[in-house]
Design a protein around this motif. Structure first.
Motif, PDB file in Angstrom:
ATOM      1  N   ILE A  45     -16.682  25.924 -20.470  1.00 35.21           N
ATOM      2  CA  ILE A  45     -15.400  26.597 -20.277  1.00 35.21           C
ATOM      3  C   ILE A  45     -15.489  28.044 -20.736  1.00 35.21           C
ATOM      4  O   ILE A  45     -15.023  28.966 -20.051  1.00 35.21           O
ATOM      5  N   VAL A  46     -16.132  28.263 -21.888  1.00 34.04           N
ATOM      6  CA  VAL A  46     -16.293  29.631 -22.384  1.00 34.04           C
ATOM      7  C   VAL A  46     -17.024  30.484 -21.356  1.00 34.04           C
ATOM      8  O   VAL A  46     -16.653  31.628 -21.080  1.00 34.04           O
ATOM      9  N   GLY A  47     -18.077  29.914 -20.756  1.00 34.29           N
ATOM     10  CA  GLY A  47     -18.842  30.645 -19.751  1.00 34.29           C
ATOM     11  C   GLY A  47     -17.999  31.001 -18.541  1.00 34.29           C
ATOM     12  O   GLY A  47     -18.090  32.103 -18.009  1.00 34.29           O
ATOM     13  N   MET A  48     -17.162  30.058 -18.113  1.00 29.85           N
ATOM     14  CA  MET A  48     -16.295  30.345 -16.966  1.00 29.85           C
ATOM     15  C   MET A  48     -15.301  31.441 -17.323  1.00 29.85           C
ATOM     16  O   MET A  48     -15.005  32.327 -16.511  1.00 29.85           O
ATOM     17  N   GLN A  49     -14.816  31.378 -18.563  1.00 26.34           N
ATOM     18  CA  GLN A  49     -13.849  32.379 -18.991  1.00 26.34           C
ATOM     19  C   GLN A  49     -14.471  33.774 -19.008  1.00 26.34           C
ATOM     20  O   GLN A  49     -13.861  34.740 -18.547  1.00 26.34           O
ATOM     21  N   GLU A  50     -15.690  33.864 -19.514  1.00 31.06           N
ATOM     22  CA  GLU A  50     -16.348  35.165 -19.576  1.00 31.06           C
ATOM     23  C   GLU A  50     -16.612  35.721 -18.188  1.00 31.06           C
ATOM     24  O   GLU A  50     -16.435  36.911 -17.938  1.00 31.06           O
ATOM     25  N   ARG A  51     -17.009  34.837 -17.275  1.00 33.42           N
ATOM     26  CA  ARG A  51     -17.272  35.324 -15.911  1.00 33.42           C
ATOM     27  C   ARG A  51     -15.976  35.748 -15.239  1.00 33.42           C
ATOM     28  O   ARG A  51     -15.936  36.720 -14.483  1.00 33.42           O
ATOM     29  N   ALA A  52     -14.890  35.057 -15.540  1.00 34.43           N
ATOM     30  CA  ALA A  52     -13.588  35.457 -14.982  1.00 34.43           C
ATOM     31  C   ALA A  52     -13.214  36.847 -15.492  1.00 34.43           C
ATOM     32  O   ALA A  52     -12.761  37.708 -14.732  1.00 34.43           O
ATOM     33  N   LEU A  53     -13.441  37.090 -16.780  1.00 32.95           N
ATOM     34  CA  LEU A  53     -13.102  38.392 -17.356  1.00 32.95           C
ATOM     35  C   LEU A  53     -13.939  39.508 -16.740  1.00 32.95           C
ATOM     36  O   LEU A  53     -13.439  40.603 -16.500  1.00 32.95           O
ATOM     37  N   LEU A  55     -14.787  39.781 -13.837  1.00 30.99           N
ATOM     38  CA  LEU A  55     -14.204  40.100 -12.532  1.00 30.99           C
ATOM     39  C   LEU A  55     -12.767  40.603 -12.683  1.00 30.99           C
ATOM     40  O   LEU A  55     -12.022  40.659 -11.720  1.00 30.99           O
ATOM     41  N   ASN A  56     -12.392  40.946 -13.904  1.00 32.27           N
ATOM     42  CA  ASN A  56     -11.006  41.327 -14.175  1.00 32.27           C
ATOM     43  C   ASN A  56     -10.054  40.194 -13.871  1.00 32.27           C
ATOM     44  O   ASN A  56      -8.893  40.430 -13.540  1.00 32.27           O
ATOM     45  N   GLY A  57     -10.549  39.005 -13.934  1.00 39.82           N
ATOM     46  CA  GLY A  57      -9.720  37.857 -13.592  1.00 39.82           C
ATOM     47  C   GLY A  57      -9.266  37.113 -14.817  1.00 39.82           C
ATOM     48  O   GLY A  57      -9.374  37.593 -15.952  1.00 39.82           O
ATOM     49  N   GLU A  58      -8.776  35.928 -14.555  1.00 45.12           N
ATOM     50  CA  GLU A  58      -8.187  35.141 -15.632  1.00 45.12           C
ATOM     51  C   GLU A  58      -8.428  33.667 -15.338  1.00 45.12           C
ATOM     52  O   GLU A  58      -8.320  33.228 -14.190  1.00 45.12           O
ATOM     53  N   LEU A  59      -8.779  32.936 -16.356  1.00 46.00           N
ATOM     54  CA  LEU A  59      -8.977  31.500 -16.199  1.00 46.00           C
ATOM     55  C   LEU A  59      -7.989  30.776 -17.090  1.00 46.00           C
ATOM     56  O   LEU A  59      -7.925  31.036 -18.292  1.00 46.00           O
ATOM     57  N   LYS A  60      -7.251  29.889 -16.493  1.00 44.78           N
ATOM     58  CA  LYS A  60      -6.258  29.141 -17.261  1.00 44.78           C
ATOM     59  C   LYS A  60      -6.566  27.657 -17.132  1.00 44.78           C
ATOM     60  O   LYS A  60      -6.855  27.173 -16.039  1.00 44.78           O
ATOM     61  N   ILE A  61      -6.532  26.954 -18.233  1.00 49.37           N
ATOM     62  CA  ILE A  61      -6.770  25.514 -18.200  1.00 49.37           C
ATOM     63  C   ILE A  61      -5.578  24.806 -18.809  1.00 49.37           C
ATOM     64  O   ILE A  61      -5.156  25.117 -19.924  1.00 49.37           O
ATOM     65  N   GLU A  62      -5.033  23.904 -18.052  1.00 50.03           N
ATOM     66  CA  GLU A  62      -3.938  23.090 -18.561  1.00 50.03           C
ATOM     67  C   GLU A  62      -4.400  21.646 -18.574  1.00 50.03           C
ATOM     68  O   GLU A  62      -4.838  21.118 -17.554  1.00 50.03           O
ATOM     69  N   SER A  63      -4.314  21.031 -19.733  1.00 48.40           N
ATOM     70  CA  SER A  63      -4.740  19.652 -19.840  1.00 48.40           C
ATOM     71  C   SER A  63      -4.133  19.043 -21.086  1.00 48.40           C
ATOM     72  O   SER A  63      -3.752  19.749 -22.016  1.00 48.40           O
ATOM     73  N   ALA A  65      -4.357  14.967 -23.243  1.00 49.35           N
ATOM     74  CA  ALA A  65      -4.907  13.615 -23.216  1.00 49.35           C
ATOM     75  C   ALA A  65      -4.071  12.727 -22.298  1.00 49.35           C
ATOM     76  O   ALA A  65      -2.847  12.691 -22.388  1.00 49.35           O
ATOM     77  N   GLY A  66      -4.753  12.063 -21.382  1.00 43.22           N
ATOM     78  CA  GLY A  66      -4.073  11.134 -20.482  1.00 43.22           C
ATOM     79  C   GLY A  66      -3.358  11.784 -19.313  1.00 43.22           C
ATOM     80  O   GLY A  66      -2.730  11.089 -18.508  1.00 43.22           O
ATOM     81  N   GLN A  67      -3.437  13.097 -19.196  1.00 44.94           N
ATOM     82  CA  GLN A  67      -2.631  13.775 -18.179  1.00 44.94           C
ATOM     83  C   GLN A  67      -3.453  14.565 -17.175  1.00 44.94           C
ATOM     84  O   GLN A  67      -2.892  15.394 -16.445  1.00 44.94           O
ATOM     85  N   GLY A  68      -4.763  14.349 -17.148  1.00 47.16           N
ATOM     86  CA  GLY A  68      -5.565  15.088 -16.186  1.00 47.16           C
ATOM     87  C   GLY A  68      -5.745  16.538 -16.606  1.00 47.16           C
ATOM     88  O   GLY A  68      -5.306  16.959 -17.668  1.00 47.16           O
ATOM     89  N   THR A  69      -6.403  17.269 -15.741  1.00 36.15           N
ATOM     90  CA  THR A  69      -6.774  18.646 -16.059  1.00 36.15           C
ATOM     91  C   THR A  69      -6.545  19.521 -14.842  1.00 36.15           C
ATOM     92  O   THR A  69      -6.860  19.121 -13.724  1.00 36.15           O
ATOM     93  N   ALA A  70      -5.993  20.703 -15.065  1.00 32.73           N
ATOM     94  CA  ALA A  70      -5.820  21.665 -13.984  1.00 32.73           C
ATOM     95  C   ALA A  70      -6.383  23.001 -14.429  1.00 32.73           C
ATOM     96  O   ALA A  70      -6.095  23.484 -15.526  1.00 32.73           O
ATOM     97  N   LEU A  71      -7.230  23.553 -13.596  1.00 32.89           N
ATOM     98  CA  LEU A  71      -7.855  24.841 -13.890  1.00 32.89           C
ATOM     99  C   LEU A  71      -7.396  25.834 -12.828  1.00 32.89           C
ATOM    100  O   LEU A  71      -7.377  25.513 -11.642  1.00 32.89           O
ATOM    101  N   THR A  72      -7.003  27.004 -13.254  1.00 28.20           N
ATOM    102  CA  THR A  72      -6.593  28.041 -12.308  1.00 28.20           C
ATOM    103  C   THR A  72      -7.378  29.312 -12.583  1.00 28.20           C
ATOM    104  O   THR A  72      -7.306  29.857 -13.678  1.00 28.20           O
ATOM    105  N   LEU A  73      -8.142  29.735 -11.598  1.00 32.26           N
ATOM    106  CA  LEU A  73      -8.864  31.011 -11.691  1.00 32.26           C
ATOM    107  C   LEU A  73      -8.159  32.002 -10.781  1.00 32.26           C
ATOM    108  O   LEU A  73      -7.965  31.735  -9.599  1.00 32.26           O
ATOM    109  N   THR A  74      -7.767  33.130 -11.357  1.00 25.51           N
ATOM    110  CA  THR A  74      -7.134  34.182 -10.568  1.00 25.51           C
ATOM    111  C   THR A  74      -8.015  35.414 -10.637  1.00 25.51           C
ATOM    112  O   THR A  74      -8.368  35.855 -11.729  1.00 25.51           O
ATOM    113  N   ILE A  75      -8.395  35.950  -9.484  1.00 28.02           N
ATOM    114  CA  ILE A  75      -9.156  37.199  -9.509  1.00 28.02           C
ATOM    115  C   ILE A  75      -8.510  38.223  -8.585  1.00 28.02           C
ATOM    116  O   ILE A  75      -7.952  37.890  -7.550  1.00 28.02           O
ATOM    117  N   PRO A  76      -8.574  39.482  -9.013  1.00 27.22           N
ATOM    118  CA  PRO A  76      -7.945  40.553  -8.244  1.00 27.22           C
ATOM    119  C   PRO A  76      -8.709  40.807  -6.952  1.00 27.22           C
ATOM    120  O   PRO A  76      -9.821  40.306  -6.771  1.00 27.22           O
TER     121      PRO A  76
END
Ligand SMILES: Nc1ncnc2c1ncn2[C@@H]1O[C@H](COP(=O)(O)OP(=O)(O)OP(=O)(O)O)[C@@H](O)[C@H]1O
Ligand SMILES: [Mg+2]
Length: 82
Positions: A45-53, A55-63, A65-76
């Protein structure tokens, strides 16, 4: 995701919004606490975050326990990172 989530459903969606690219990946697996994940010796996750940065982008992870995981990468728009 495949390794941790134990999900029965995984999805991905790419969309474009005002020239921004938004990439969603989600699963319905076991979920986790994103705040605690960073504390482990894990680089995924840290690696994905650094690569997003890079690209001037942003990585958001919402998760949770028991509720699944959603990842959102936004890049300009590409022209702004050339
Ligand atoms: N989709 C997911 N579902 C459930 N838990 C997850 C998910 N993604 C990550 N995790 C949890 O977050 C932790 C950190 O993930 P991350 O990818 O950063 O590291 P890792 O996979 O453990 O190690 P590495 O990627 O460095 O081999 C994982 O150990 C796991 O507990
Ligand atoms: Mg990983």
């Amino acid at each position: 995701m495949a390794r941790h989530a134990q999900a029965t459903l995984v999805g991905a969606r790419l969309e474009k919004n005002n020239d921004r690219l938004i990439f969603h990946v989600f699963d319905n697996g076991v979920g986790f606490d994103p705040a605690k994940a960073g504390a482990k010796k894990s680089l995924g996750i840290v690696g994905m975050q650094e690569r997003a940065l890079m690209l001037n982008g942003e990585l958001k992870i919402e998760s949770a326990a028991g509720q699944g995981t959603a990842l959102t990468l936004t890049i300009p728009p590409m022209r702004s990172i050339r």
